[in-house]
Design an enzyme around this catalytic site. Structure first.
Site, PDB file in Angstrom:
ATOM      1  N   LYS A  13       5.396 -10.082  26.546  1.00  0.00           N
ATOM      2  CA  LYS A  13       6.095 -10.533  27.857  1.00  0.00           C
ATOM      3  C   LYS A  13       5.437 -12.060  28.306  1.00  0.00           C
ATOM      4  CE  LYS A  13       4.800  -6.917  30.331  1.00  0.00           C
ATOM      5  NZ  LYS A  13       4.022  -6.238  29.210  1.00  0.00           N
ATOM      6  N   ARG A 150      -3.402   2.417  26.649  1.00  0.00           N
ATOM      7  CA  ARG A 150      -2.573   1.364  27.592  1.00  0.00           C
ATOM      8  C   ARG A 150      -1.014   1.852  27.320  1.00  0.00           C
ATOM      9  NH1 ARG A 150      -3.928  -4.666  26.774  1.00  0.00           N
ATOM     10  NH2 ARG A 150      -2.340  -4.741  28.765  1.00  0.00           N
TER      11      ARG A 150
END
Length: 289
Positions: A13, A150
């Site tokens: 991202k 995560r």
């Protein structure tokens, strides 16, 4: 242009956000950076966030949304922004929608980078081995086990946003496993697609709806052409009516004349015979005398 980038940790991202910043001249907004900037600036909402973080508690959604609202009002964000790392949950997304709606804004696109979690874990493991071989210092998140944790948190909290934005017609999924240039090109195509817009637009004001209802729509080219054809046909029909009457009168006159001709001939023959009878009678009278 206002964009939200979705994707699990390690999906790229940040890299794609930099590409978008360079291409469209917009700013990248990270929740962590915005929180730190608000705290450093000593804004009222920043001071509130500072107290919350000092207690070790999570910053509530309304505070985060308020910080985002203050940040997008700044001059450098007028052209547009990319939200990276926010929203993280559906309630945050709903709060973001309400805030943008109050400002008369909306998201232009929500891009989700689709990746294979197992491949991401293998990639981070390979990168860690390469960094150790080069003697480089590892970051805390350069750890396959940390990445797994995560990824699990993302799947539980953030993944539902995909369905949320898809239901609003705002989501465009992109293959995040392709090369950086291919992913950037795919995002560009997604954002250039005019059909890629949220279906629930902001409702206009009551006065605007009334004026829109009261206003008459101007005739388009097709309507004008159709009305032109109708008027032309009407004129032609009106022009044809006197001609039809004249023709009908002529036919009636011919019929009348044709009916009268035999009577005229009969009269002429009678008139022709009458003198002959008169002469014969007078001649007979002379002979008798």
């Amino acid at each position: 242009m206002r964009i939200v980038l979705l994707g699990p940790p390690g999906a790229g991202k940040g890299t794609q956000a930099k590409e978008l910043v360079s291409k469209y001249g917009i700013v990248q907004l990270s929740t962590g950076d915005m929180l730190r900037a608000a705290v450093a600036a000593g804004t009222p909402i920043g001071l509130r966030a500072k107290d919350i973080m000092a207690r070790g508690a999570l910053v509530p959604d309304d505070v985060v949304v308020a910080i985002v609202a203050d940040r997008i009002d700044q001059p450098d964000a007028k052209r547009g922004f990319i939200l990276d790392g926010f929203p993280r949950t559906v309630p945050q997304a709903e709060a973001l929608d309400r805030m943008l709606d109050e400002k008369g804004l909306r998201l232009d696109g929500v891009v989700a980078l689709e990746v294979d979690p197992d491949i991401l874990v293998r990639r981070i493991a390979s990168r860690v081995e390469e960094m150790r071989a080069r003697g480089e210092t590892l970051r805390p998140d350069d750890n396959p086990e940390v990445l797994k944790q995560r990824l699990a948190a993302y799947q539980a909290q953030t993944a539902p946003l995909v369905d949320y934005y898809r239901s609003k017609g705002a989501l465009r999924a992109v293959d995040g496993m392709a090369s950086i240039s291919d992913v950037a090109a795919a995002i560009g195509r997604a954002l250039a697609d005019t059909a890629f817009r949220p279906t629930q637009d902001r409702k206009p004001a009551v006065g605007a709806r009334k004026s829109a209802v009261g206003a008459r729509k101007p005739a388009g080219p097709v309507q004008k052409a159709a009305s032109g054809r109708k008027s032309a046909s009407g004129k032609a029909a009106r022009a044809k009516k006197p001609r039809a009457k004249v023709k009908a009168a002529k036919r009636a006159a011919k019929t009348t004349l044709s009916r009268r001709k035999p009577a005229a001939k009969a009269i002429s023959r009678k008139a022709a015979r009458t003198p002959q009878k008169g002469r014969k009678a007078r001649r007979a009278q002379r002979l008798t005398k």
